[in-house]
Design a protein around this motif. Structure first.
Motif, PDB file in Angstrom:
ATOM      1  N   PRO A 118       0.818  -1.215   0.000  1.00  0.00           N
ATOM      2  CA  PRO A 118       0.000   0.000   0.000  1.00  0.00           C
ATOM      3  C   PRO A 118       0.856   1.272   0.000  1.00  0.00           C
ATOM      4  O   PRO A 118       0.497   2.266  -0.651  1.00  0.00           O
ATOM      5  CB  PRO A 118      -0.810  -0.129   1.302  1.00  0.00           C
ATOM      6  N   LEU A 119       1.981   1.249   0.714  1.00  0.00           N
ATOM      7  CA  LEU A 119       2.876   2.405   0.728  1.00  0.00           C
ATOM      8  C   LEU A 119       3.368   2.725  -0.678  1.00  0.00           C
ATOM      9  O   LEU A 119       3.380   3.880  -1.110  1.00  0.00           O
ATOM     10  CB  LEU A 119       4.075   2.133   1.636  1.00  0.00           C
ATOM     11  N   GLN A 167       2.014   1.861  -3.578  1.00  0.00           N
ATOM     12  CA  GLN A 167       0.917   2.317  -4.429  1.00  0.00           C
ATOM     13  C   GLN A 167       0.585   3.785  -4.156  1.00  0.00           C
ATOM     14  O   GLN A 167       0.324   4.558  -5.084  1.00  0.00           O
ATOM     15  CB  GLN A 167      -0.301   1.421  -4.205  1.00  0.00           C
ATOM     16  N   LYS A 168       0.617   4.180  -2.875  1.00  0.00           N
ATOM     17  CA  LYS A 168       0.371   5.586  -2.529  1.00  0.00           C
ATOM     18  C   LYS A 168       1.513   6.462  -3.025  1.00  0.00           C
ATOM     19  O   LYS A 168       1.288   7.568  -3.535  1.00  0.00           O
ATOM     20  CB  LYS A 168       0.228   5.722  -1.006  1.00  0.00           C
ATOM     21  N   LEU A 169       2.735   5.972  -2.888  1.00  0.00           N
ATOM     22  CA  LEU A 169       3.891   6.726  -3.360  1.00  0.00           C
ATOM     23  C   LEU A 169       3.802   6.978  -4.863  1.00  0.00           C
ATOM     24  O   LEU A 169       4.019   8.108  -5.328  1.00  0.00           O
ATOM     25  CB  LEU A 169       5.174   5.965  -3.040  1.00  0.00           C
ATOM     26  N   ARG A 170       3.464   5.974  -5.621  1.00  0.00           N
ATOM     27  CA  ARG A 170       3.356   6.144  -7.070  1.00  0.00           C
ATOM     28  C   ARG A 170       2.215   7.088  -7.445  1.00  0.00           C
ATOM     29  O   ARG A 170       2.317   7.845  -8.411  1.00  0.00           O
ATOM     30  CB  ARG A 170       3.182   4.776  -7.735  1.00  0.00           C
ATOM     31  N   GLU A 171       1.149   7.065  -6.668  1.00  0.00           N
ATOM     32  CA  GLU A 171       0.059   8.013  -6.889  1.00  0.00           C
ATOM     33  C   GLU A 171       0.544   9.444  -6.666  1.00  0.00           C
ATOM     34  O   GLU A 171       0.258  10.344  -7.465  1.00  0.00           O
ATOM     35  CB  GLU A 171      -1.098   7.682  -5.952  1.00  0.00           C
ATOM     36  N   LEU A 172       1.278   9.656  -5.562  1.00  0.00           N
ATOM     37  CA  LEU A 172       1.800  10.992  -5.271  1.00  0.00           C
ATOM     38  C   LEU A 172       2.774  11.472  -6.342  1.00  0.00           C
ATOM     39  O   LEU A 172       2.750  12.627  -6.765  1.00  0.00           O
ATOM     40  CB  LEU A 172       2.508  10.988  -3.909  1.00  0.00           C
ATOM     41  N   GLU A 217      -0.361  12.792  -8.887  1.00  0.00           N
ATOM     42  CA  GLU A 217      -0.525  14.096  -8.248  1.00  0.00           C
ATOM     43  C   GLU A 217       0.657  15.030  -8.473  1.00  0.00           C
ATOM     44  O   GLU A 217       0.559  16.219  -8.185  1.00  0.00           O
ATOM     45  CB  GLU A 217      -0.756  13.896  -6.751  1.00  0.00           C
TER      46      GLU A 217
END
Length: 286
Positions: free
Chosen positions: A144-145, A147-152, A156
């Protein structure tokens, strides 16, 4: 959705070492967000005794008892197995993958996927010919970390366009004191820092530099410190056509500092993200 509405995947586990035990334990967890019902259908080991011990130690008493085989070939021939997890030492991945594919099995193969590019190409071509799914089991990509990092980073644009990424994974292994038969010391078994731990550094660099469906191919320059034909340390520089750079390093002689990865962006000259392994939920942006 009721549990009986999910597809069923019947797994065959090839190799009964510690990494296979981690995989089986995680696969058996009851997850509210699961997409399939997973069954450990069979275990393949070098002996019935080892396979049975693995089953007793890692398969919950409330779960269906899998069939235990004293060879991998017997597992590949089991028509009740849909997909195979390969957790053997990486020098054997090529042959294990080919044997599973030729038996019509889908394959999830532990990292590193193969010893070299030639072996990798051979396995993918065989899988394409047989029409089966195959993937490297690089679990880092699914955290999950991450996946969130790649989103950021990529969606974003939290730090603008990524310009440069540094990542190091090093840990002292005392290779000089190991027996010649050790997989960490025997070149025939894929010994060395790059295949054992350097793959993590490269993975983090690629995750940060490349988007989800990127087909970029960087130029790679690398150097290694060799002792008795085994790389004790590796440094690789990835250069992309648009100027992005990735620096991936690994060593069996030293220990990675607390900040193992730095991602630099274009928003301001001092903008970057730091990733620290001891705080997996913490992203520091400076």
């Amino acid at each position: 959705m009721a549990s009986n509405d999910f597809p069923i995947l019947r797994w065959g586990i090839v190799g009964t070492g510690v990494i296979s035990s981690w995989f089986v334990t995680d696969l058996s967890l009851d997850r509210p967000d699961r997409k399939a019902n997973h069954i450990i259908q069979a275990i393949g080991s070098s002996s019935i005794e080892k396979g049975t011990t693995f089953m007793d130690n890692n398969i919950g008493k409330n779960l269906k008892r899998p069939t235990v085989y004293g060879s991998y070939q017997e597992l590949f021939a089991d028509t009740n197995v849909d997909i195979v997890y390969i957790g053997t030492p990486h020098a054997f991945h090529n042959q294990n993958c080919l044997d599973a594919i030729r038996a019509g099995k889908h394959v999830l193969c532990e990292k590193p996927f193969a010893i070299n590019a030639r072996e990798t190409k051979e396995v993918f071509e065989e899988a394409k010919q047989k029409g089966v799914f195959i993937m490297e089991a690089m679990w880092t990509r699914f955290f999950p970390l991450v996946q969130k990092l790649r989103e950021l980073i990529h969606s974003e644009k939290a730090i603008g366009d990524v310009q440069r990424v540094f990542c190091d994974f090093s840990m002292p292994m005392g290779i000089a004191s190991l027996p010649a038969s050790s997989r960490l010391k025997n070149p025939a078994l894929g010994a060395g820092s790059l295949l054992d731990i350097g793959i993590y550094s490269l993975t983090w660099v690629l995750l940060a530099l490349e988007g989800e469906f990127s087909h970029d191919t960087p130029d790679v320059t690398a150097n290694q410190r060799l002792e008795d034909g085994v790389d004790m340390a590796t440094s690789a520089l990835l250069l992309y056509e648009d100027g992005r750079q990735g620096i991936a390093t690994c060593s069996t002689l030293s220990k990675t500092p607390s900040t193992f990865c730095r991602i630099e962006g274009s928003k301001v000259s001092s903008k970057w993200m730091e990733l620290r392994p001891r705080h997996p939920l913490l992203l520091q942006s400076k």
